[in-house]
Motif scaffolding. Structure first.
Motif: not given
Length: 198
Positions: A82-87
């Motif tokens: 989820n973090a990589l998607n947002m970042l």
């Protein structure tokens, strides 16, 4: 979302700083989903490591309440995805260091920063990369030596002792406690006081 986290987030938004109205839609969605994914185990296991934190920095008369950290201790693979998607929407693409897992993402909206935290598998260290939210440029790296009573942060060739304590004499602490928060950690570095609440 756990009721306490929901209540605290609402109180912070209303009385300290409106985090959600000062970030992008993808950041907003990530924060809400990450808060939804925090479990009792995230909170109770290894209590000296927080899965969320409301952070207030004070330098002289300047108060920066635009800081917030959300993370996980129980589901690093989902958090990483989820973090990589947002970042990715911010053109930020950090790599997981060897021997570490994804642990948290933090914002300092006033200073236009986003911070990515990785927790060592044996829980002894946290590695952090700081980026500019607007330019996506990497600003610096920090390393924390984690202890149950204090954590030592290494940055810019200096060390900062972060004390795990529920007491610190300051009007901001009194206000936050009045809103239902607990002081978790504090540090003093040069002329700056940083207070971490959960």
């Amino acid at each position: 979302m756990l009721p306490r986290i929901k209540d605290l987030f609402h109180e912070y938004q209303k009385n300290m700083y409106s985090i959600l109205s000062n970030i992008s839609r993808s950041e907003y969605n990530f924060i809400v989903e990450s808060l939804d994914n925090i479990t009792e185990k995230d909170i109770l296991d290894n209590e000296h490591l927080s899965s969320y934190s409301f952070v207030v920095s004070i330098e002289g008369e300047e108060i920066n309440a635009s800081r917030f950290i959300v993370g996980t201790k129980t589901n690093p693979a989902l958090f990483e995805k989820n973090a990589l998607n947002m970042l990715g929407n911010l053109n930020i693409c950090p790599k997981t260091p060897n021997g570490f897992e994804w642990y948290g993402v933090g914002w300092d909206i006033k200073n236009n920063q986003i911070k990515i935290y990785f927790l060592k598998n044996d829980l002894s260290q946290i590695y952090c990369e700081e980026y500019s939210r607007s330019s996506s440029g990497k600003m610096r790296e920090k390393l924390y030596d984690v202890g149950k009573k204090s954590t030592i942060m290494h940055k810019d060739n200096e060390t900062v002792n972060q004390i795990n304590s529920n007491t610190y004499d300051h009007e901001v602490v009194n206000k936050m406690i009045g809103l239902g928060f607990n002081l978790d950690t504090y540090s003093q570095y040069r002329d700056k006081i940083t207070l971490y609440f959960d």
